[in-house]
Design a protein around this motif. Sequence first.
Motif, PDB file in Angstrom:
ATOM      1  N   ALA B  73       0.832  -1.213   0.000  1.00 19.68           N
ATOM      2  CA  ALA B  73       0.000   0.000   0.000  1.00 19.68           C
ATOM      3  C   ALA B  73       0.859   1.253   0.000  1.00 19.68           C
ATOM      4  CB  ALA B  73      -0.922  -0.010   1.207  1.00 19.68           C
ATOM      5  N   LEU B 143       3.540   5.795  -1.560  1.00 18.86           N
ATOM      6  CA  LEU B 143       2.104   6.065  -1.713  1.00 18.86           C
ATOM      7  C   LEU B 143       1.529   6.274  -0.319  1.00 18.86           C
ATOM      8  CD1 LEU B 143       1.271   3.173  -4.221  1.00 18.86           C
ATOM      9  CD2 LEU B 143       1.892   5.547  -4.749  1.00 18.86           C
ATOM     10  N   ARG B 145      -1.865   7.827   2.260  1.00 16.47           N
ATOM     11  CA  ARG B 145      -3.326   7.932   2.296  1.00 16.47           C
ATOM     12  C   ARG B 145      -3.789   9.349   1.986  1.00 16.47           C
ATOM     13  NH1 ARG B 145      -4.514   4.683   8.020  1.00 16.47           N
ATOM     14  NH2 ARG B 145      -3.672   2.666   7.324  1.00 16.47           N
ATOM     15  N   GLY B 198       1.678  -2.496  -5.966  1.00 19.45           N
ATOM     16  CA  GLY B 198       2.010  -1.298  -5.181  1.00 19.45           C
ATOM     17  C   GLY B 198       3.215  -0.572  -5.754  1.00 19.45           C
ATOM     18  N   LEU B 201       2.531   1.168  -9.018  1.00 26.19           N
ATOM     19  CA  LEU B 201       1.681   2.366  -8.911  1.00 26.19           C
ATOM     20  C   LEU B 201       2.439   3.603  -8.440  1.00 26.19           C
ATOM     21  CD1 LEU B 201      -1.562   0.779  -7.407  1.00 26.19           C
ATOM     22  CD2 LEU B 201      -1.302   1.792  -9.697  1.00 26.19           C
ATOM     23  N   ALA B 205      -0.448   6.394  -8.842  1.00 23.83           N
ATOM     24  CA  ALA B 205      -1.531   6.595  -7.868  1.00 23.83           C
ATOM     25  C   ALA B 205      -1.256   7.850  -7.039  1.00 23.83           C
ATOM     26  CB  ALA B 205      -1.642   5.373  -6.958  1.00 23.83           C
ATOM     27  N   ALA B 208      -3.131   5.571  -1.578  1.00 21.54           N
ATOM     28  CA  ALA B 208      -3.386   4.121  -1.519  1.00 21.54           C
ATOM     29  C   ALA B 208      -3.487   3.662  -0.073  1.00 21.54           C
ATOM     30  CB  ALA B 208      -2.268   3.354  -2.233  1.00 21.54           C
ATOM     31  N   ASP B 210      -4.325  -0.452   2.052  1.00 17.59           N
ATOM     32  CA  ASP B 210      -4.745  -1.837   1.807  1.00 17.59           C
ATOM     33  C   ASP B 210      -6.066  -2.092   2.523  1.00 17.59           C
ATOM     34  OD1 ASP B 210      -3.601  -2.096   4.430  1.00 17.59           O
ATOM     35  OD2 ASP B 210      -3.344  -4.240   4.073  1.00 17.59           O
ATOM     36  N   LEU B 276      -5.450  -3.739  -2.749  1.00 20.13           N
ATOM     37  CA  LEU B 276      -5.087  -2.317  -2.712  1.00 20.13           C
ATOM     38  C   LEU B 276      -6.250  -1.465  -3.196  1.00 20.13           C
ATOM     39  CD1 LEU B 276      -1.398  -2.028  -3.932  1.00 20.13           C
ATOM     40  CD2 LEU B 276      -2.330  -2.390  -1.638  1.00 20.13           C
ATOM     41  N   PHE B 278      -6.928   2.384  -4.253  1.00 15.55           N
ATOM     42  CA  PHE B 278      -6.072   3.535  -4.581  1.00 15.55           C
ATOM     43  C   PHE B 278      -6.787   4.516  -5.494  1.00 15.55           C
ATOM     44  CE2 PHE B 278      -4.874   2.172  -8.898  1.00 15.55           C
ATOM     45  CZ  PHE B 278      -5.123   0.808  -8.841  1.00 15.55           C
TER      46      PHE B 278
END
Lengths: 332, 332
Positions: B73, B143, B145, B198, B201, B205, B208, B210, B276, B278
């Motif tokens: 993630a 990545l 949140r 992950g 990305l 992304a 992301a 999980d 994941l 995302f």
Amino acid sequence: MGEFDLIARYFKRPVRQAVLGVGDDCALLQPRPGTQMAISSDMLVSGRHFFADVDPRTLGHKSLAVNLSDLAACGARPLAFTLALSLPEVNEPWLAAFAEGLLALAETHGCELVGGDTTAGPLNICITVFGEVPVVNGRSQALLRSGAQPGDDIYVSGNLGDARLALNTLLGQIDLPPELLASCRQRLETPTPRVALGQALRGVATAAIDVSDGLLGDLGHILENSGVGACIEADTAIKLVAAYPYNKGATGQFDLKLSTEQWRSLALAGGDDYELLFTAPASQRAAVAQAGQASQTPVTRIGQIRAEPGLLLVDSQGQTLPNHYASFDHFA
Amino acid sequence: MGEFDLIARYFKRPVRQAVLGVGDDCALLQPRPGTQMAISSDMLVSGRHFFADVDPRTLGHKSLAVNLSDLAACGARPLAFTLALSLPEVNEPWLAAFAEGLLALAETHGCELVGGDTTAGPLNICITVFGEVPVVNGRSQALLRSGAQPGDDIYVSGNLGDARLALNTLLGQIDLPPELLASCRQRLETPTPRVALGQALRGVATAAIDVSDGLLGDLGHILENSGVGACIEADTAIKLVAAYPYNKGATGQFDLKLSTEQWRSLALAGGDDYELLFTAPASQRAAVAQAGQASQTPVTRIGQIRAEPGLLLVDSQGQTLPNHYASFDHFA
């Protein structure tokens, strides 16, 4: 209170050194160039590593202290830690006190809480700690268990056996006067990880370990990893038990009435001491003394590394003593 | 068998990337220049995260998988992990199978066991995992949140809800035909951490996480950390339940007789999916598809990030649905 509120309220702190702390899938650390990361993990289980009704403030302290002690034994500078916590219930006063004890020690050592996990279950505390060790001219400065050489002196920091004396008292096996129990209990419940000494010993000590399972048992790991033997002066070690002056009423106040054998057992196999046991060449005696002074930590020479394998235990007259001091083992 | 024999026999492996593995006070890692270290810790408790009689091989797999899922993630490449294990007894066949499942997954991902702790106590497994994230032009490629932007697409990898279907069956709440239970049980007991996705990305992304506690609950963390809202197409998510074709006897073999509401609940709040979730700008749709292909991982677009806070749930006709899908919380 839910899991995420609990983390936010008691354990989330702004980070200063870490790139990212509590609150994402991962924490992020940015190691400085020319350093290695030292990592250690310790799990404390209720009823085994601590009494279920122990003061949560001291439990918070000890949970981190035993991990910092591993960094100290490696000569690492503490950076950060993660905390995984299994709790039978959400008890807010307990959590507040636990976090206070934990984070106060963390603050003292500049060691940031960067992440972890919280779950319901039998009380269990698992901390993983991260420290920094410099690499100089391509050589790691980490202190390992494997570097002891024949002829090296063997030293231990601070005191031995007082934590065990407190434990035996709390288990109802011994009777201590209140002021002595108080000081021994501090050693058991709020041990001082020898973090500054460990760093001061980089480039001086040839091998190091922290004393958690008992002096001789932990020395055994150095001997095994270094492929050497040792001679330990049991009666020098006895004098490191801070309570030893209570032997035979020497303080004039109270006679603990412990046999020499019992004092030896406390010093050599007490456990829970969280002192540093280390080796250094005789040529480094001044440097060892300087490391002790710089870190304000007493260090005592208690023996010597030998080429012959095995552990020789001698008394103050140099007579060989039987070694029947078992190290603590969770499954033995 | 003592504690140290146990570690040596089942868990000590030569390290290839780490400077020092199991067997000293600390493990030593040497992060590569220009990288950050991503760290995550998860604790699994018997009777809560797994059944006490679960196959130890799958338990070993899952204990590491849930941690690798956190690295995934974050877009991190797995490097190493520590294992702290509290065991009620030394059961050698159990330990051998647990270590086999654990180390097989570790090997797959080049993630080395470098240290940990073993103690007696109620069964508890705490793993802390370390991964590497590149820093490019001074910017971390991790990545987080917190990066979702209004207008971003929302994607989820793989399947949703099948792990929960297995759990509900094992709890005796649902009846599944054996072949379906077998596949759902694999999802519950040996989840696949989306490690390659992950990493693919990174740079694609914007945020992301999980999916461990349930899709909507985990999406909530992205929304909160990014300061945005979202619209999710519930009926697109439903189709990600691999067992969904068993709805209303669509397979011609068996009718699970679950209501649309129950299917939605499985997909949106099932938990234990370790997929994941995302976000990425609409301009990156080709890059997202490419990341999925490169990592051989299906990805499905299930909604969109909105500037307005809150979560809007819509059905296939675009009609708003009530959102009463609670995320898993250990203390709620």
